[in-house]
Enzyme design. Structure first.
Site, PDB file in Angstrom:
ATOM      1  N   GLU A 116       8.335  -1.389 -10.178  1.00 17.31           N
ATOM      2  CA  GLU A 116       8.328  -1.644  -8.730  1.00 17.31           C
ATOM      3  C   GLU A 116       9.151  -2.893  -8.378  1.00 17.31           C
ATOM      4  O   GLU A 116       8.964  -3.476  -7.310  1.00 17.31           O
ATOM      5  CB  GLU A 116       6.890  -1.805  -8.201  1.00 17.31           C
ATOM      6  N   HIS A 140       0.622  -5.682  -5.957  1.00 16.71           N
ATOM      7  CA  HIS A 140       0.396  -4.236  -5.826  1.00 16.71           C
ATOM      8  C   HIS A 140      -0.784  -3.836  -6.711  1.00 16.71           C
ATOM      9  O   HIS A 140      -0.788  -4.135  -7.906  1.00 16.71           O
ATOM     10  CB  HIS A 140       1.664  -3.477  -6.243  1.00 16.71           C
ATOM     11  N   HIS A 142      -4.312  -0.807  -7.313  1.00 17.67           N
ATOM     12  CA  HIS A 142      -4.789   0.573  -7.120  1.00 17.67           C
ATOM     13  C   HIS A 142      -6.299   0.570  -6.862  1.00 17.67           C
ATOM     14  O   HIS A 142      -7.076   1.037  -7.705  1.00 17.67           O
ATOM     15  CB  HIS A 142      -4.497   1.416  -8.374  1.00 17.67           C
ATOM     16  N   GLU A 170     -15.391 -10.143   8.600  1.00 14.74           N
ATOM     17  CA  GLU A 170     -14.402 -10.782   7.729  1.00 14.74           C
ATOM     18  C   GLU A 170     -13.039 -10.078   7.774  1.00 14.74           C
ATOM     19  O   GLU A 170     -11.997 -10.718   7.620  1.00 14.74           O
ATOM     20  CB  GLU A 170     -14.943 -10.754   6.290  1.00 14.74           C
ATOM     21  N   HIS A 211      -1.993   6.301  -3.456  1.00 20.06           N
ATOM     22  CA  HIS A 211      -1.421   5.519  -4.567  1.00 20.06           C
ATOM     23  C   HIS A 211      -2.076   4.132  -4.703  1.00 20.06           C
ATOM     24  O   HIS A 211      -2.626   3.821  -5.733  1.00 20.06           O
ATOM     25  CB  HIS A 211       0.101   5.390  -4.376  1.00 20.06           C
TER      26      HIS A 211
HETATM   27  P1  13P Z   1       4.564  -0.714 -13.785  1.00 19.37           P
HETATM   28  O1  13P Z   1       3.770  -0.583 -15.070  1.00 19.37           O
HETATM   29  O2  13P Z   1       6.017  -0.399 -14.000  1.00 19.37           O
HETATM   30  O3  13P Z   1       4.349  -2.070 -13.159  1.00 19.37           O
HETATM   31  O4  13P Z   1       4.055   0.400 -12.768  1.00 19.37           O
HETATM   32  C1  13P Z   1       2.719   0.465 -12.350  1.00 19.37           C
HETATM   33  C2  13P Z   1       2.564   0.980 -10.974  1.00 19.37           C
HETATM   34  O5  13P Z   1       1.514   0.799 -10.399  1.00 19.37           O
HETATM   35  C3  13P Z   1       3.678   1.706 -10.295  1.00 19.37           C
HETATM   36  O6  13P Z   1       3.417   1.897  -8.956  1.00 19.37           O
HETATM   37 ZN    ZN Z   2       1.235   1.702  -8.448  1.00 12.86          ZN
END
Ligand code: 13P
Ligand code: ZN
Length: 277
Positions: A116, A140, A142, A170, A211
C-alpha cells in the site's frame, strides 16, 4: 543512536503490537507509516545508508520530495514486529522528483515497503499540506466491526457518520469531520491511493468497504485512538442490530448540535440531517 533505540521507532513497534492484540491485523493485514522530523532523522543518521537503488513508487508525490518515512514491510506478520523489528519495518527516502524511493534502513532479508506504499505516500502528501506538516502518521487496519458494517449499511458517508456518532459521544469528538467511504477496490493500486487521497482532504478516517480503514493523525496515539473509537462504535451498533430490527431510541440531530456547541465541535450540518429528524 541506532534506529531500534529511537523513541519514534519504539513507539511504532508498540503500536503494531497493541493493534494486533486488538485483532485488527490478522497475519500481515494492515500497515503503517510515519514521516520523520529533521531531529529524528539526525538522531539516527549514523545508522542510515544512502547508497540503495531508487525504485518507482507508483504515484507521484512531489510534496514529499526528500522526505524520510518509517514504514512497515510488505507481508510482515504483525505478531513478529516486536521480535524482529528490523525485518518488519524500514526507513525510506522519497526522491527529489517525488516519483521514486530508496531504502535507508531495515526491510531485512530482502523485504520491501508495504504493497500500500502508493496509498501511504499519496495520503502523506495530502495531510502534510492540509496540516502545515503537523500530521505525520498514516495507518491502515482491518477492524472487524467496521468491515462488517460495510456489508450491512448503505455505503453512504452521511449514514455511516451519523450511525457511528450516535453510538457514543466520544465519536463526534474524535472524528468531528465524519467518516469517508471508498467502495471496494483492488488493494495496493494507484487507483485506491487516488480515491483515498480525495477523501483524506476532508476526513481523518476513511472506510475501505469490505476491506478495512485508513486513518491519519499526528502520531501513533491519535491514529490508534481514532480507529479504536470508530471500531468500538461499530461493535455497539452491530450488537444493537443483532438484538432488534430498529433502535428504540437514539440521540437526535439537536442533541448532537447541542454537544457540538458545548465542546466546540465543527460538525457538518449535512451529517446531522437525516430522514429520522
Ligand atoms: P502489506 O502486507 O503489503 O502491507 O498488505 C497488507 C494489506 O492490508 C493490504 O491492504
Ligand atoms: Zn489491507
Amino acid at each position: 543512536m541506532r534506529v531500534t533505540e529511537a523513541p519514534f521507532f519504539t513507539a511504532l513497534v508498540r503500536m503494531c503490537d497493541d493493534a494486533r492484540r486488538e485483532g485488527w491485523h490478522e497475519c500481515h493485514g494492515g500497515n503503517l507509516s510515519c514521516r520523520l522530523g529533521a531531529t529524528e532523522i539526525t538522531a539516527v543518521s549514523e545508522d542510515l545508508s544512502r547508497t540503495g537503488d531508487w525504485n518507482p513508487i507508483g504515484v507521484r508525490v512531489p510534496g514529499l520530495a526528500g522526505d524520510v518515512l518509517l514504514i512497515t514491510a510488505a507481508g510482515q506478520v504483525f505478531r513478529n514486529t516486536a521480535r524482529d523489528p528490523a525485518k518488519s519495518l524500514g526507513i525510506i527516502e522519497v526522491s527529489e522528483d517525488g516519483a521514486r524511493y530508496r531504502v535507508l534502513w531495515g526491510f531485512g532479508g530482502g523485504g520491501r515497503p508495504t504493497s500500500e506504499l502508493p496509498a501511504h505516500l499519496a495520503n502523506h502528501e495530502v495531510i502534510k499540506r492540509r496540516s502545515g506538516g503537523r500530521l505525520r502518521m498514516v495507518y491502515h487496519a482491518h477492524p472487524d466491526n467496521l468491515i462488517a458494517l460495510s456489508f450491512i449499511l448503505p455505503l453512504d458517508e452521511v449514514v455511516f457518520t451519523r450511525e457511528l456518532w450516535e453510538m457514543m459521544p466520544e465519536c463526534a469528538m474524535i472524528f468531528p469531520a465524519g467518516i469517508g467511504i471508498v467502495p471496494w477496490m483492488v488493494p495496493g493500486t494507484p487507483q485506491i491511493a487516488a480515491a483515498t487521497m480525495e477523501k483524506i482532504e476532508e476526513f481523518d478516517i476513511v472506510l475501505w468497504a469490505q476491506h478495512g480503514v485508513f486513518a491519519v493523525g499526528e502520531g501513533p496515539d491519535a491514529c490508534f485512538g481514532l480507529v479504536e473509537t470508530a471500531e468500538k462504535a461499530a461493535s455497539i451498533l452491530i450488537r444493537v442490530l443483532s438484538c432488534v430490527p430498529a433502535k428504540r431510541q437514539a440521540p437526535g440531530a439537536q442533541d448532537l448540535r447541542d454537544m457540538a456547541e458545548v465542546f466546540r465541535l465543527p460538525l457538518k450540518e449535512r451529517f446531522l440531517q437525516s430522514r429520522r429528524d
